[in-house]
Design a protein around this motif. Structure first.
Motif, PDB file in Angstrom:
ATOM      1  N   GLU A 273      39.758  77.004  67.763  1.00  0.00           N
ATOM      2  CA  GLU A 273      41.109  76.991  67.666  1.00  0.00           C
ATOM      3  C   GLU A 273      41.540  76.910  66.242  1.00  0.00           C
ATOM      4  N   GLU A 274      41.211  75.816  65.409  1.00  0.00           N
ATOM      5  CA  GLU A 274      41.270  75.410  64.153  1.00  0.00           C
ATOM      6  C   GLU A 274      40.923  76.611  63.192  1.00  0.00           C
ATOM      7  N   ILE A 275      39.604  77.245  63.553  1.00  0.00           N
ATOM      8  CA  ILE A 275      38.946  78.220  62.750  1.00  0.00           C
ATOM      9  C   ILE A 275      39.799  79.256  62.805  1.00  0.00           C
ATOM     10  N   GLU A 276      40.487  79.819  63.938  1.00  0.00           N
ATOM     11  CA  GLU A 276      41.375  80.897  64.387  1.00  0.00           C
ATOM     12  C   GLU A 276      42.665  80.830  63.364  1.00  0.00           C
TER      13      GLU A 276
ATOM     14  N   LEU B 159      43.028  70.364  51.179  1.00  0.00           N
ATOM     15  CA  LEU B 159      41.648  70.568  51.697  1.00  0.00           C
ATOM     16  C   LEU B 159      41.442  70.387  53.154  1.00  0.00           C
ATOM     17  N   SER B 160      41.176  71.268  53.944  1.00  0.00           N
ATOM     18  CA  SER B 160      41.386  71.019  55.479  1.00  0.00           C
ATOM     19  C   SER B 160      40.173  71.836  56.153  1.00  0.00           C
ATOM     20  N   GLY B 161      40.210  71.489  57.512  1.00  0.00           N
ATOM     21  CA  GLY B 161      39.180  72.404  58.426  1.00  0.00           C
ATOM     22  C   GLY B 161      39.062  71.627  59.598  1.00  0.00           C
ATOM     23  N   PRO B 162      38.346  72.069  60.501  1.00  0.00           N
ATOM     24  CA  PRO B 162      37.878  71.408  61.857  1.00  0.00           C
ATOM     25  C   PRO B 162      37.377  70.088  61.899  1.00  0.00           C
ATOM     26  N   SER B 163      37.462  69.307  62.792  1.00  0.00           N
ATOM     27  CA  SER B 163      36.850  67.962  62.945  1.00  0.00           C
ATOM     28  C   SER B 163      35.427  67.990  62.771  1.00  0.00           C
TER      29      SER B 163
ATOM     30  N   LEU C 255      44.770  66.693  48.448  1.00  0.00           N
ATOM     31  CA  LEU C 255      45.033  65.976  49.808  1.00  0.00           C
ATOM     32  C   LEU C 255      44.111  66.555  50.701  1.00  0.00           C
ATOM     33  N   GLU C 256      43.504  65.605  51.581  1.00  0.00           N
ATOM     34  CA  GLU C 256      42.438  65.910  52.379  1.00  0.00           C
ATOM     35  C   GLU C 256      43.145  65.613  53.899  1.00  0.00           C
ATOM     36  N   ILE C 257      43.334  66.727  54.639  1.00  0.00           N
ATOM     37  CA  ILE C 257      43.876  66.383  55.812  1.00  0.00           C
ATOM     38  C   ILE C 257      43.734  67.313  57.181  1.00  0.00           C
ATOM     39  N   GLU C 258      44.015  66.943  58.162  1.00  0.00           N
ATOM     40  CA  GLU C 258      43.676  68.025  59.643  1.00  0.00           C
ATOM     41  C   GLU C 258      44.386  69.244  59.468  1.00  0.00           C
ATOM     42  N   VAL C 259      43.888  70.125  59.997  1.00  0.00           N
ATOM     43  CA  VAL C 259      44.589  71.533  60.159  1.00  0.00           C
ATOM     44  C   VAL C 259      46.036  71.593  60.562  1.00  0.00           C
ATOM     45  N   GLN C 260      46.416  70.696  61.676  1.00  0.00           N
ATOM     46  CA  GLN C 260      47.954  70.702  61.993  1.00  0.00           C
ATOM     47  C   GLN C 260      48.721  70.132  60.717  1.00  0.00           C
ATOM     48  N   GLY C 261      48.249  69.247  60.108  1.00  0.00           N
ATOM     49  CA  GLY C 261      48.810  68.582  58.863  1.00  0.00           C
ATOM     50  C   GLY C 261      48.980  69.571  57.734  1.00  0.00           C
TER      51      GLY C 261
END
Length: 205
Positions: A156-159, A11-15, A102-108
């Protein structure tokens, strides 16, 4: 006897989109049958923290050795300490038929996609950019400059949404949780996941 493998659910997505809130809501429900991926860190344990429960605590030397050996699904460094997801824990749990969340940031998530492409990638999206801004603003005391930078990063993360298999809008936390759980059920029903079980059953006749 054939045992179906578990899923790695990323599970990921923007801050500011509410990843932590959604994950906590899912795990608070009685029908949650996921294992939460325990992170590894080089920081010292805080009072009450248990190795192997809260974190896997490692020395900096041990952590860097694991990086070199490719033993981390993803990792990053924050304020002088490493944090990462150990690949052996994830693989062992999945082999035992349990789903890992796993809940992480987009880069991860991008790092995980490269090393574990068979995982289930879910992007948690805001209803709108204005709503995301409201959530970032109400989180604390960030300056306007910091808020603007966070919003730019979020755009940028949504893109990067194309890296994911599914997109879930976090308009209401409970609704987002139900959508995520439905996606997991659907993944477990995929033909390629269950056909081997029936092949073995037919061969045994």
């Amino acid at each position: 006897m054939y045992k179906e493998k578990g899923l790695l659910i990323v599970l990921s997505g923007p801050s500011g989109v509410g990843k932590g809130t959604v994950r906590k809501e899912i795990f608070s429900q009685n029908d949650a049958k996921f294992e939460y991926s325990i992170s590894m860190t080089t920081r010292k344990p805080r009072e009450g923290e248990v190795d192997g429960v809260d974190y896997f605590f490692k020395s900096r030397e041990e952590f860097e050795q694991l990086i070199e050996q490719g033993k981390l699904l993803e990792y990053a460094e924050f304020v002088g300490n490493y944090y990462g997801t150990p690949v052996d824990y994830v693989r062992d749990t999945i082999e035992n038929g349990r789903d890992v969340f796993l809940e992480i940031e987009v880069q991860g998530a991008r790092q995980v996609r490269e090393k574990f492409p068979e995982a289930l990638f879910i992007f948690l999206a805001p209803p709108s950019l204005s709503e995301l801004r409201n959530r970032i603003v109400t989180r604390g005391t960030e300056t306007e400059d910091v808020i603007s930078k966070r919003l730019q990063t979020a755009k940028e993360e949504i893109e990067m949404m194309d890296l994911y298999d599914y997109v879930v809008e976090n308009d209401e936390v409970k609704l987002a949780c139900e959508r995520i759980k439905s996606i997991v059920v659907a993944e477990h029903c995929k033909r390629e996941r269950i056909s081997k079980r029936y092949q073995i059953m037919l061969e045994a006749e």
